[in-house]
Write a protein that holds these residues in place. Structure first.
Motif: not given
Length: 444
Positions: A65-76
């Motif tokens: 979940g942390m990896a998905i969050g860092a990859l998908t939410l950070a650009p937002i």
């Protein structure tokens, strides 16, 4: 207006340290969450009748979940701002922790761990950046190191809570306490955390001018009369992952990813599996828990030590030294567990060195990218690093089931950590920054 340069060269004001402190608290949540599961893994495994491989998968679920969050939410965050994404991410983490306490099976627990990790991934990508952007050049290394030290504080609290609450109630109470703490922090952030002044200046909207000046005054900077309006192309490019490979960014991005992957592999192996592995190697449950506490205590001290050293020597140089020493002391630690006093001392040293490595990477990463790409660059580096974090506990569980001994696992992980030093040797900071602003926008 070169606001970032003014922040770099000015003394740190109390409000800037308050922002850093809020970021520290957010990283405490990460440490609490990871170690809470590490110390409750045996109880969870007993309740759900899980094998070593299944426990490893649960330990990895939050990291996925942390990896998905860092990859998908950070650009937002590079498009809408650091603050709104941090608040949303903390809300995700609060919900995930609360639901974890209600899990009726390993599959439900795994799903809620992914949700918790999604929130923490978004938190880490943004807080690393916002702490860096509000710190001066002189104290940035120490500020990020204090931020990183929050993990050790949270891990220690998580371990203590797990031991105490399990003896009185059950493992579920640990996650309820975590949810309550995270929810409390969400309220504090809504009241106290400002938007990144560097982000607002780079975004360049006329409506942002008042917010920039309000925060500028609180950190001792003169107010400004206009912001630089970004071109339409620059606005469209904000947070584009493809720009991580534009121009000289490509080499720095790939080497940074390699360093994050190998360092987080070692970090999460040590923090996730050490208590269980030491118990397997012959220590009592209390002795194993104490050794795990020594790792987290050392992590707090080591992160601060890194910051102090980085204020005198280049960050990359100190980081390479910490990586090499981490690998060396890992091998010494596992062969000395029969000498408890020596093992506990080495545990503190290893925790300090490995956590210092993360502090160095978090300090180095934001400096490689411009303000409209910074959260994306840091988030993707953390996301790739989390792939190493996911692999470490899962691989350890599989190898244990296959008959590997604790010493063999530690020797192998030490070799992985050495690869981080190799990547850093070839990493040269300061790639060309993609321009983000052009014409001024007057105040309205």
């Amino acid at each position: 207006m070169d606001l970032r340069a003014r922040i770099d060269t000015s003394p740190m004001r109390p409000y800037q340290w308050l922002i850093v402190a809020l970021c520290v608290v957010l990283n405490v949540l990460d440490g609490f969450d990871v170690m809470a599961l590490a110390f409750t893994a045996k109880s969870i495994g007993a309740e759900f009748a899980l094998s070593g491989s299944a426990i490893g998968i649960l330990l990895s679920a939050g990291l996925i979940g942390m990896a998905i969050g860092a990859l998908t939410l950070a650009p937002i965050a590079d498009r809408i701002g650091r603050r709104p994404l941090i608040l949303t991410s903390v809300a995700f983490a609060t919900t995930g922790m609360a639901l974890s306490a209600t899990a009726g099976s390993e599959w439900q627990l795994g799903a809620w761990r992914v949700l918790t990790g999604l929130g923490i991934g978004g938190i880490l990508a943004c807080t690393t950046v916002i702490a860096s952007e509000y710190s001066s050049a002189r104290w940035r290394g120490l500020a990020i190191s204090l931020y990183t030290a929050g993990y050790g504080i949270g891990a220690t609290l998580g371990g203590l809570a797990a031991v105490s609450l399990q003896s009185q109630t059950s493992w579920r109470a640990v996650f309820l306490v975590g949810a309550a703490l995270t929810g409390t922090v969400l309220v504090l952030l809504a009241l106290l955390l400002p938007e990144s002044i560097v982000f607002l200046a780079a975004r360049g909207r006329a409506t942002d001018l008042a917010a920039v000046n309000r925060t500028a005054r609180r950190i001792g900077q003169d107010p400004v009369t206009a912001l630089q309006a970004p071109t339409r192309d620059a606005t469209a490019r904000a947070g584009r992952v493809a720009d991580l490979f534009a121009g000289t960014h490509a080499r720095a991005t790939l080497l940074l990813w390699a360093a994050f992957f190998t360092t987080m592999f070692g970090f999460y192996f040590v923090n996730s599996w050490t208590p269980s592995l030491l118990e397997t190697a012959g220590l009592t449950k209390d002795q194993s828990a104490t050794a795990g506490m020594m790792l987290t205590l050392g992590g707090t001290l080591g992160a601060v030590l890194f910051g102090m050293l980085a204020s005198r020597w280049p960050t990359r140089t100190v980081l390479i030294a910490f990586s090499v020493l981490s690998a060396l002391f890992m091998t010494l630690f596992i062969v000395s567990i029969s000498l408890l006093t020596v093992a506990f001392i080495l545990g503190i040293v290893i925790g300090g060195l490995v956590n210092g490595c993360l502090a160095g990477l978090y300090t180095l990463a934001p400096s490689l990218y411009g303000p409209r790409l910074r959260s994306t660059g840091v988030g993707w580096a953390i996301g790739i690093g989390r792939a190493g974090a996911i692999l470490a506990p899962t691989a350890a569980g599989v190898l244990l089931d296959a008959g590997w001994r604790p010493a063999q696992l530690y020797f192998g992980v030490a070799g992985v950590v050495i690869l981080a030093a190799v990547a850093l040797l070839f990493l040269r900071p300061a790639p060309t920054v993609i321009p983000a602003t052009t014409a001024p926008v007057a105040a309205k």
